[in-house]
Design a protein around this motif. Structure first.
Motif, short mmCIF file in Angstrom:
data_model
loop_
_atom_site.label_atom_id
_atom_site.label_comp_id
_atom_site.label_asym_id
_atom_site.label_seq_id
_atom_site.Cartn_x
_atom_site.Cartn_y
_atom_site.Cartn_z
N VAL A 90 -12.14 2.91 2.89
CA VAL A 90 -12.10 4.26 2.35
C VAL A 90 -13.31 5.00 2.88
O VAL A 90 -14.32 4.39 3.26
CB VAL A 90 -12.09 4.28 0.81
CG1 VAL A 90 -10.86 3.58 0.25
CG2 VAL A 90 -13.36 3.68 0.24
N ASP A 124 0.79 5.53 0.27
CA ASP A 124 0.00 6.71 0.61
C ASP A 124 0.92 7.93 0.54
O ASP A 124 2.11 7.83 0.84
CB ASP A 124 -0.62 6.58 2.00
CG ASP A 124 -1.71 7.61 2.25
OD1 ASP A 124 -2.38 7.99 1.26
OD2 ASP A 124 -1.90 8.05 3.39
N ALA A 154 -0.67 5.08 -6.22
CA ALA A 154 -1.02 6.29 -5.47
C ALA A 154 -0.51 7.49 -6.24
O ALA A 154 0.54 7.42 -6.89
CB ALA A 154 -0.44 6.27 -4.06
N SER A 177 -5.76 -2.35 -7.91
CA SER A 177 -5.66 -1.03 -7.29
C SER A 177 -6.37 -0.01 -8.17
O SER A 177 -6.40 -0.16 -9.40
CB SER A 177 -4.19 -0.65 -7.11
OG SER A 177 -4.08 0.67 -6.59
N THR A 212 0.63 3.20 10.76
CA THR A 212 0.84 1.97 10.02
C THR A 212 0.14 0.83 10.74
O THR A 212 0.19 0.74 11.98
CB THR A 212 2.34 1.66 9.83
OG1 THR A 212 2.48 0.39 9.18
CG2 THR A 212 3.09 1.63 11.15
N ASP A 234 -0.12 -1.67 -6.05
CA ASP A 234 -0.86 -0.48 -5.63
C ASP A 234 -0.45 0.70 -6.51
O ASP A 234 0.63 0.70 -7.10
CB ASP A 234 -0.60 -0.14 -4.16
CG ASP A 234 -1.65 0.82 -3.60
OD1 ASP A 234 -2.78 0.84 -4.13
OD2 ASP A 234 -1.36 1.56 -2.64
N ALA A 261 -1.22 5.16 6.43
CA ALA A 261 -2.09 6.33 6.23
C ALA A 261 -1.35 7.55 6.75
O ALA A 261 -1.05 7.65 7.96
CB ALA A 261 -3.42 6.16 6.96
N GLU A 317 0.85 -1.19 0.00
CA GLU A 317 0.00 0.00 0.00
C GLU A 317 0.88 1.24 0.00
O GLU A 317 1.89 1.30 0.72
CB GLU A 317 -0.93 0.01 1.23
CG GLU A 317 -1.94 1.14 1.20
CD GLU A 317 -3.02 0.98 2.26
OE1 GLU A 317 -4.13 0.51 1.91
OE2 GLU A 317 -2.75 1.30 3.43
N GLN A 377 -9.39 -3.38 3.50
CA GLN A 377 -9.23 -1.97 3.14
C GLN A 377 -10.48 -1.16 3.48
O GLN A 377 -11.61 -1.62 3.32
CB GLN A 377 -8.95 -1.83 1.64
CG GLN A 377 -8.71 -0.38 1.21
CD GLN A 377 -8.74 -0.18 -0.29
OE1 GLN A 377 -9.03 -1.10 -1.04
NE2 GLN A 377 -8.43 1.02 -0.74
N ALA A 400 -7.82 4.58 7.25
CA ALA A 400 -8.11 5.73 6.38
C ALA A 400 -8.64 6.88 7.21
O ALA A 400 -9.41 6.67 8.18
CB ALA A 400 -9.12 5.35 5.31
N LYS A 451 -0.16 -1.72 6.07
CA LYS A 451 -1.09 -0.63 5.79
C LYS A 451 -0.51 0.69 6.27
O LYS A 451 0.11 0.76 7.34
CB LYS A 451 -2.45 -0.88 6.48
CG LYS A 451 -3.21 -2.06 5.88
CD LYS A 451 -3.61 -1.77 4.45
CE LYS A 451 -4.37 -2.92 3.81
NZ LYS A 451 -4.79 -2.62 2.43
N PHE A 501 2.34 9.63 10.68
CA PHE A 501 1.54 8.67 9.92
C PHE A 501 1.21 7.49 10.81
O PHE A 501 1.77 7.32 11.90
CB PHE A 501 2.27 8.23 8.65
CG PHE A 501 3.50 7.39 8.87
CD1 PHE A 501 3.42 6.01 8.96
CD2 PHE A 501 4.75 7.99 8.96
CE1 PHE A 501 4.56 5.23 9.14
CE2 PHE A 501 5.90 7.21 9.14
CZ PHE A 501 5.80 5.83 9.24
#
Length: 777
Positions: free
Chosen positions: A502, A348, A656, A609, A416, A654, A406, A346, A500, A460, A404, A414
Motif C-alpha cells: 500500500v 479492488d 473493499a 483484511s 492483475t 478481503d 489493481a 483481493e 501486499q 498498488a 492480485k 486494470f
C-alpha cells in the motif's frame, strides 16, 4: 385542496431537483441491505415441484420456473439459515422444500409464502459424534425419512418436529418406503422395519436382508427407490429389483458404481459414477433402459430427475445446468450471470468496476497453479478475465494464479498479478492485454526459492499513477511501472519475500513481508530514478509494538495513518514522515471499549483484511466475521457474523468499499457478498446535485433514507415545508442517513421535506436547500 395547492407551489418554486432518479452508479439496494454474488454456474443436486425446478449449487439454491425459465435465488440474503448445500428434495405432501447443508443443518423452504424454518437439531446436538451427514431422503405425505451418518430420522415437515431417531451404529446411505416397510441401505447391507412398528428407534428390531432374499453379507447398498410396484436397489456396481421376497439383478457395470435412483417423474432415473465420468439411464414401465446423458454432454451428472414424458434436469459437475427433452432430442445448457466460482483473495474498486482476484498460493506460499482468473463486475453484469476468454493466455504462465488486482484510478484498465506468470495489464476488460514477465521486462523470477516463475506478491497505485509491484522472492523485489510504460526495479531491499503493498499519503510504500517477516517501508525519494535518496525500514516486533511478525494486511486511512492486520489484532502507525525513525515511530495498540473494560483492539482476532469507509471507520475482516470500529478504532460501530447477518462464512478473505456508493464488498470462504453501507467519501463542498434515495419514499418502504453527495461530515437538518425541524445530524463522510421519522419516532407524514447541509461553500448561507425528499403514506 389547500394543502395540495401549497404542495404544488413548493414543487414549482424550489430549486430543480430530480425525484425518483439517481446517478447510474447508485446501487439498486437500500442502506443496510445485502446482495449475494455467488456462482450460479454448476449444480450438485436437483429436485422439482410441479411448476418449479430447484438446483442446489455448492453454496445455495436457484429456483427456476419450468415454463418461463425465470430464476429466483435462495441464499442467506433471501432468508436461508446457512451456506454450503447438501442434498435438497421437494416434498409434494407438505408442498415444501427440504434443504440440508454440509454441516447437517436443515431448512424447510415454503414456496407459498417464501418463508424458511430452520431445524438445527442435528448440527446443534452435542451428544452426536462422528458422521452427521444427511445422505438422502424419501417422503410419505408430510413426513420425511432422512438417511444419516448415524441412522434414520423421521421428520414431520408440517409440524416441523422429529418423530423418531434410530441410531444404527453405521452410516445409512439411502432410505425408502416400500410395501409397508421402511428400508435403510447401509455399507453392511439392507435393513427394514414395518412402518407401523411401535418402537422403530430400537435398531435391534430392524430385520437385515440376507441370503434367503438373495442378499450377501457386507453388501454396500447405496441407492433405493420405489417404482412400478417394486423396490429398486443400487448395490455397488449392480442395479437390482426387490419384490419384498426376492432380489433380482437387472444390470451391472464393470467400472461404474450406482450412486442414486430417483422417481420424481413418471419413470426411474438411474445414476452411475466412475471417477470423473458418469452416466444417467432411464427405465420406463416396460423395463426398457436407455442412456439419456450423452445427448446433453452431461459427463459427470451428480444427480438427475425426470419431469415426466422423458424430460430430464441434470445436476452435472461440469459447467452449466442441463435440461434434456428425450422425445424431441433437445438439450438446453444454461447458467446465470455470476462469478465463475466462490473463491476470492483481493477485491479492488474504481470507476464503477469491481475486480476480484482468485487464490494464487497455498498456506506455505507455494503456487496453486489455479486458472480461475479475475472476476469483473460492472453495470450489473459479471465478466471473467482468464485463459478461457483470452486465448493469448492459454500457453503462458500468466493464465495461472491471478490473485492480485489493481484498478487504474482514472483509465479503463486494470492490472492483475500472477503468483506464477508476472504482471498483466488488462485494457477494456481484456480486449487488449500486455504482459510483463522475467522474459520480456525487468521483472525477475522467484530465484531465491529456486522457482522458475515470475511471482507478483502485490500491486498498488500511488497518487501519480505509478504502479508499485512486489516482485516476490526476486533479487530486486520492488518494482514500479510508470504511466509512460517504463518499468524499473530496486535491489537494495533488506528482504525479498514481499507481498501486499500500500502507498501512504507521503508516498511511502508499505509491504507485508512473508513467512512471518513483519513489514517493510520504502521511500523512493524525490528522484524516482535515483537510488541515492532511497530509504528502507524493516519493522518487526524487535523495533515496534507489533505483537507478532505474522502480518496479513495493510490499509491507509483518510488521515494518512497506516493500519496493520496481524495474527493477534491490529496496530496503527501515525508517524507521517517519521516512520524511518525507529525511536519515534513504533506504532500504537489502540485501547478499545469491551463492555465496561478496555483492551487492546481485537487482540484475540486474526485480522485478514482492513478497509476504510468514507467516514474513516475501520472495517476489520477476521476469521470470526467483521468488526466495524470508529475512526480511532476505540469504539465498536457494528459487528457482522454468519449468525447475525447474511454473511456466508466468518472467514473473511478481503473487504473493499466503493467510496462513491458506500457499498461494502466482502469476500468470504464461501463466496462474495455486499452490503450497502452508511458512509461515502465526502469532498470539501457539497456536490452540485445532492440527492436522496429512495425518493419518493413510498408507503411500503420503512427503511433508511440516504442523502448522498454531501461535503465530508456535513451538518444536516431536515424540515417540513413549514420549517418544522424533523431531523438533525451529521453526515458519515459524504452521506447522511435519515430513518424517515420525526423526533418522537413517528413516521413522517406525507409531504415534501427539505434537506439543509453545510459545507465550506455554504457557511455564509447555512439555510441553503440542497435536496428534497417526498414521502408518500
Amino acid at each position: 385542496m389547500l394543502r395540495l395547492s401549497a404542495l404544488a407551489f413548493v414543487l414549482l418554486f424550489l430549486p430543480k431537483f430530480t425525484v425518483g432518479q439517481t446517478p447510474a452508479e447508485f446501487p439498486p439496494i437500500a442502506i443496510g441491505e445485502w446482495r449475494q454474488h455467488l456462482p450460479w454456474q454448476r449444480a450438485r443436486y436437483v429436485t422439482q415441484s410441479s411448476s418449479q425446478v430447484y438446483f442446489a449449487t455448492r453454496w445455495a439454491v436457484v429456483e427456476i420456473d419450468k415454463a418461463e425459465r425465470s430464476p429466483r435465488f435462495l441464499t442467506k440474503v433471501e432468508g436461508l439459515s446457512d451456506a454450503g448445500m447438501g442434498i435438497i428434495r421437494f416434498n409434494p405432501g407438505s408442498n415444501s422444500l427440504l434443504l440440508t447443508y454440509t454441516n447437517s443443518n436443515i431448512d424447510i423452504w415454503h414456496p407459498d409464502d417464501r418463508s424458511v424454518t430452520n431445524l438445527p437439531f442435528i448440527v446443534n446436538n452435542l451428544n452426536l459424534s462422528g458422521d452427521k451427514q444427511i445422505y438422502n431422503a424419501c417422503f410419505n405425505d408430510q413426513f420425511a425419512y432422512l438417511a444419516c451418518g448415524f441412522g434414520v430420522v423421521k421428520l414431520d415437515m408440517q409440524e416441523e418436529e422429529v418423530v423418531f431417531t434410530t441410531f444404527t451404529g453405521l452410516p445409512v446411505k439411502a432410505v425408502e418406503l416400500f410395501d409397508g416397510f421402511i428400508y435403510a441401505g447401509t455399507e453392511e447391507g439392507l435393513f427394514r422395519i414395518p412402518v407401523d412398528d411401535v418402537n422403530p428407534e430400537d435398531f435391534s428390531r430392524w430385520e437385515m436382508m440376507g441370503p434367503t432374499q438373495g442378499f450377501q453379507g457386507g453388501d454396500i447398498v447405496s441407492a433405493l427407490a420405489t417404482a412400478y410396484g417394486k423396490l429398486f436397489i443400487g448395490i455397488e456396481k449392480t442395479f437390482s429389483s426387490f419384490d419384498g421376497l426376492t432380489l433380482t439383478p437387472i444390470s451391472s457395470e464393470p467400472t461404474f458404481d450406482l450412486i442414486y435412483l430417483t422417481t420424481e417423474g413418471e419413470g426411474l432415473v438411474i445414476g452411475w459414477e466412475f471417477g470423473f465420468n458418469g452416466k444417467v439411464q432411464h427405465m420406463d414401465a416396460s423395463g426398457t433402459i436407455s442412456d439419456v446423458h450423452w445427448a446433453c454432454q452431461a459427463t459427470k451428472p451428480i444427480y438427475a430427475v425426470e419431469d415426466g414424458n422423458k424430460q430430464f434436469w441434470f445436476a452435472d459437475e461440469q459447467d452449466e445446468f442441463r435440461y434434456y427433452d428425450a422425445i424431441n432430442n433437445k438439450c438446453d445448457q444454461f447458467s446465470f450471470n455470476s462469478p465463475y466460482n466462490h473463491l476470492s483473495t483481493e477485491i479492488d474498486i474504481a470507476n464503477g468496476k469491481v475486480l476480484i482476484g482468485t487464490p494464487g498460493h497455498d498456506i506455505n506460499l507455494g503456487p496453486s497453479y489455479a486458472r480461475n482468473g479475475v472476476y469483473i463486475y460492472e453495470d450489473g453484469f459479471w465478466n471473467r478475465f482468464s485463459y478461457i476468454n483470452n486465448p493469448e493466455l492459454v500457453d503462458d504462465d500468466c493464465q495461472f494464479d491471478l490473485w492480485k488486482v489493481a484498478a487504474h484510478p482514472s483509465e479503463d484498465k486494470f492490472f492483475t498479478g500472477s503468483f506464477v506468470g508476472g504482471l498483466v495489464e488488462v485494457i477494456e476488460n481484456g480486449n487488449n492485454t500486455q504482459r510483463f514477465t522475467q522474459y520480456n521486462s525487468l521483472l525477475q523470477n522467484a530465484g531465491v526459492s529456486g522457482n522458475n516463475r515470475t511471482a507478483i506478491g502485490g500491486v498498488a497505485f500511488d497518487n501519480e499513477n505509478n504502479l508499485w509491484i512486489s516482485n516476490y522472492d526476486a533479487n530486486a523485489p520492488i518494482a514500479v511501472l510508470k504511466p509512460d510504460g517504463t518499468l524499473r526495479n530496486f535491489s537494495a531491499a533488506p528482504v525479498n519475500n514481499l507481498l501486499q503493498v500500500v502507498v501512504d499519503k507521503n508516498g511511502y510504500k508499505w509491504f507485508v513481508v512473508g513467512f512471518n517477516g513483519g513489514i517493510l517501508v520504502y521511500d523512493s525519494g524525490a528522484d524516482l530514478d535515483s537510488p541515492a535518496d532511497d530509504r528502507y525500514r524493516h519493522i518487526t516486533t524487535a523495533n515496534s509494538v507489533l505483537p507478532t511478525n505474522t502480518i496479513n494486511c495493510l490499509a491507509v486511512d483518510l488521515e494518512g495513518d497506516v493500519w496493520v492486520g496481524t495474527l493477534q489484532g491490529t496496530i496503527s502507525f501515525e508517524c507521517g514522515s517519521n516512520v524511518f525513525d525507529a525511536s519515534v515511530c513504533q506504532g500504537s495498540r489502540r485501547i478499545a471499549s469491551v463492555g465496561d473494560f478496555g483492551a487492546y483492539l481485537l487482540a484475540n482476532q486474526e485480522i485478514r483484511s482492513i478497509a476504510v469507509d468514507g467516514a474513516n471507520r475501520k472495517w476489520f475482516g477476521t476469521t470470526n466475521g467483521i468488526f466495524v470500529q470508529s475512526p480511532s478504532g476505540e469504539d465498536p460501530e457494528a459487528r457482522f457474523t454468519d449468525t447475525n447477518s447474511p454473511l456466508f462464512d466468518n472467514v473473511i478473505t478481503d473487504i473493499a468499499i466503493d467510496q462513491t456508493s458506500g457499498e461494502v464488498w466482502v469476500g468470504t470462504d464461501k463466496g462474495v457478498i455486499s452490503l450497502r453501507g452508511e458512509a461515502t467519501v465526502g469532498g470539501r463542498i457539497n456536490t452540485r446535485m445532492p440527492y436522496a434515495y429512495p425518493n419518493p419514499v413510498r408507503p411500503d418502504y420503512d427503511g433508511p433514507i440516504a442523502i448522498y453527495g454531501l461535503a465530508k461530515d456535513a451538518n444536516v437538518k431536515i424540515t417540513d415545508v413549514s420549517g418544522k425541524l424533523v431531523y438533525e445530524g451529521q453526515a458519515l463522510g459524504g452521506q447522511a442517513v435519515w430513518d424517515g421519522r420525526d423526533y418522537l419516532g413517528r413516521r413522517a407524514a406525507s409531504g415534501v421535506y427539505l434537506v439543509f447541509a453545510t459545507s465550506s461553500e455554504s457557511f455564509e448561507n447555512p439555510d441553503a436547500v440542497i435536496a428534497k425528499v417526498v414521502i408518500l403514506n
